[in-house]
Design an enzyme around this catalytic site. Structure first.
Site, mmCIF file in Angstrom:
data_model
loop_
_atom_site.group_PDB
_atom_site.id
_atom_site.type_symbol
_atom_site.label_atom_id
_atom_site.label_comp_id
_atom_site.label_asym_id
_atom_site.label_seq_id
_atom_site.Cartn_x
_atom_site.Cartn_y
_atom_site.Cartn_z
ATOM 1 N N ASP A 9 85.261 -31.691 80.293
ATOM 2 C CA ASP A 9 84.788 -31.782 81.674
ATOM 3 C C ASP A 9 85.881 -32.139 82.691
ATOM 4 O OD1 ASP A 9 81.812 -31.310 81.365
ATOM 5 O OD2 ASP A 9 82.188 -32.845 79.839
ATOM 6 N N HIS A 11 86.877 -29.848 84.870
ATOM 7 C CA HIS A 11 86.370 -29.188 86.086
ATOM 8 C C HIS A 11 87.465 -28.891 87.099
ATOM 9 C CE1 HIS A 11 81.968 -29.219 85.447
ATOM 10 N NE2 HIS A 11 82.251 -30.218 84.629
ATOM 11 N N ASP A 49 84.227 -26.887 79.958
ATOM 12 C CA ASP A 49 84.348 -27.186 81.392
ATOM 13 C C ASP A 49 85.774 -27.610 81.768
ATOM 14 O OD1 ASP A 49 81.751 -26.461 81.835
ATOM 15 O OD2 ASP A 49 81.005 -28.462 82.287
ATOM 16 N N HIS A 85 80.301 -24.328 82.691
ATOM 17 C CA HIS A 85 80.857 -23.904 83.973
ATOM 18 C C HIS A 85 81.896 -22.798 83.867
ATOM 19 C CE1 HIS A 85 79.294 -26.654 87.059
ATOM 20 N NE2 HIS A 85 78.950 -27.335 85.995
ATOM 21 N N HIS A 160 79.456 -28.423 73.417
ATOM 22 C CA HIS A 160 79.296 -28.691 74.851
ATOM 23 C C HIS A 160 77.800 -28.658 75.168
ATOM 24 C CE1 HIS A 160 80.970 -28.818 78.970
ATOM 25 N NE2 HIS A 160 79.845 -28.219 79.286
ATOM 26 N N HIS A 193 80.130 -32.029 78.220
ATOM 27 C CA HIS A 193 78.978 -31.743 79.076
ATOM 28 C C HIS A 193 78.395 -32.975 79.754
ATOM 29 C CE1 HIS A 193 75.829 -29.567 81.029
ATOM 30 N NE2 HIS A 193 74.929 -30.380 80.525
ATOM 31 N N HIS A 195 78.752 -36.193 81.594
ATOM 32 C CA HIS A 195 79.896 -36.747 82.325
ATOM 33 C C HIS A 195 79.994 -38.266 82.191
ATOM 34 C CE1 HIS A 195 80.677 -33.073 85.126
ATOM 35 N NE2 HIS A 195 80.623 -32.752 83.859
HETATM 36 MN MN LIG Z 1 80.809 -30.612 82.965
#
Ligand SMILES: [Mn+2]
Length: 438
Positions: A9, A11, A49, A85, A160, A193, A195
């Site tokens: 994550d 991102h 992600d 994502h 995830h 996944h 957070h």
């Molecule tokens: Mn995420």
């Protein structure tokens, strides 16, 4: 001694509209990779992600690639799965491009025909496999459909997906998988996944969500999450914090304030020097008079920035004015008003009124507490599409309504006419609750 890092994550590319936060997010990832290099890990696992979307801006890609190349040049292998994502079912995602460039290796190949998982063997002899995340939690079906064989030797499972028993109550998820569905026999379970930094055990092996390296939403930033990742040495996981900026969080209860009083209170924040780079101000409550728009938030933000903050975010989603309250009293007549407007605009010629009303009900559901913007968007899209798929059925309902008006003895007619009976059967299946309306 074998050591590896576990990130998830990241991102990269998130906070597209706030350049400072976008930059901190990128820097957090770069810092994490630098730490991995300094700590001389054998390999890095990125549990989905890595990017905020499947096709991020090229400057974001450039930064990510530079970092990954640095690690690769030190002989560090990188393994990854898609997150919810950075996967795109229709097109290749950047994750695929990076794999083609041999910057990293995906440890899962989508819906393998043998219905089982193939393992990638790292130079250390550790076997790695995993499952990617998918939008709207389609990945949960993999756990039901695939045959999991226990791995031989030391192995890592990358995923995830939200695990039911680990999901914090304030995080909204449509679907989760039970811990019992996660395949047995792995020595480490590298999750992504959720957070949050969360740790659990499965048959004595750690099952870990490392949380975010920085975060992807204001909701993430508003919580004091343990930002960072894990380094696992000799199978002993240790959390490694990553802090590239300091965040000041201020909660203001504006209940009963006048707009001028609230503005004053907000400006007080800029009276002393601010040392934190990011200031998040959350204002909630109902004003005694006036509306939130009476407050010059731009000026407040500018003043706080002048006092030393690099960026200021004012969350006023839960700030209401008196006008809002007045509207609420009228809510009793809401459906009547909607009815009138639809009639006036000849709605029934386009879609049936029932459909329009149900769709309105889906669209007006507010974001749940703790739900991220992305999850909220996904949920609304999903529910709206579910309704659109049923559009034909609404049209059938409409026809049937017309028939019932023609004949007072409708129920008797049903016995004589099988076609109509089917339609009636269909009608009975529908109620507002079927569509989540209320
Ligand atoms: Mn995420």
């Amino acid at each position: 001694m074998v050591s590896f890092a576990h990130l998830a994550d990241c991102h990269l590319g998130a906070f597209g509209r706030n350049h400072k936060l976008r930059e901190y997010n990128l820097r957090s990832f770069e810092r994490a990779i630098e730490i991995c290099i300094d700590r001389d890990v054998d390999f890095i696992i990125i549990a989905g992600d890595l990017f905020h979307n499947p096709h991020p801006d090229l400057d974001v890609v450039d930064r990510a690639v530079k970092s990954l190349v640095k690690a690769r040049k030190k002989g560090i292998r990188i393994y990854s799965v898609y997150g919810s994502h950075d996967f795109n079912i229709a097109k290749a995602s950047l994750v695929d491009v990076l794999e083609s460039a041999e910057l990293f290796k995906k440890v899962v190949h989508y819906l393998d025909e043998s219905q089982s998982l193939e393992h990638v063997e790292d130079d250390t002899g550790i076997k790695i496999t995993g499952l990617s995340g998918r939008k709207s939690r389609k990945d949960t079906s993999y756990y039901k459909e695939l045959n999991f064989n226990e791995p031989d030797g030391d192995a890592i499972f990358v995923f995830h997906t939200p695990i039911a028993e680990m999901k914090p109550v304030d995080i909204h998820e449509k679907e989760t998988v039970p811990l019992s569905s996660i395949p047995d026999g792995y020595k480490y379970y590298a999750g992504g996944h959720i957070h949050r930094n969360l740790r659990e055990e499965k048959d004595g092996s750690p099952i870990i969500y490392p949380g975010v390296t920085f975060g992807s939403s204001y909701t993430d930033l508003e919580k004091d999450l343990d930002r960072g990742f894990y380094i696992v040495e000799d199978w002993e996981p240790g959390h490694v914090p990553v802090d590239v900026c300091e965040i000041r969080r201020v909660d203001i209860d504006a209940d009963g304030f006048l707009p001028s009083e609230l503005e004053e209170k907000l400006l007080e924040l800029s009276n002393s020097e601010i040392h934190e780079e990011v200031v998040l101000v959350k204002v909630s409550g109902i004003l005694r008079e006036g509306v939130p728009e009476d407050i010059d938030f731009m000026r407040v933000r500018r003043k706080i920035e002048e006092a030393g903050a690099e960026t200021v975010f004012l969350n006023r989603r839960n700030l209401e004015g008196k006008t809002v309250e007045r509207l609420k009293i009228k809510e009793r007549d809401e459906s009547e008003i909607e009815d009138k407007i639809m009639d006036e605009y000849g709605f029934n010629d386009i879609v049936t009124k029932e459909f329009a009303k149900d769709l309105l009900n889906v669209l007006k559901v507010e974001k749940g507490g703790g739900e991220t913007n992305t999850d909220y968007d996904e949920r609304i899209w999903h529910e709206a599409w579910n309704l659109i798929y049923k559009l034909d059925e609404y049209e059938d309902m409409e026809e049937e309504d017309d028939e019932s008006q023609v004949s007072d003895n409708f129920v008797e007619d049903v016995d004589k006419n099988k076609g109509t009976e089917e339609k009636k059967g269909q009608k009975e299946q529908f109620s507002l609750t079927d569509f989540g309306g209320n």
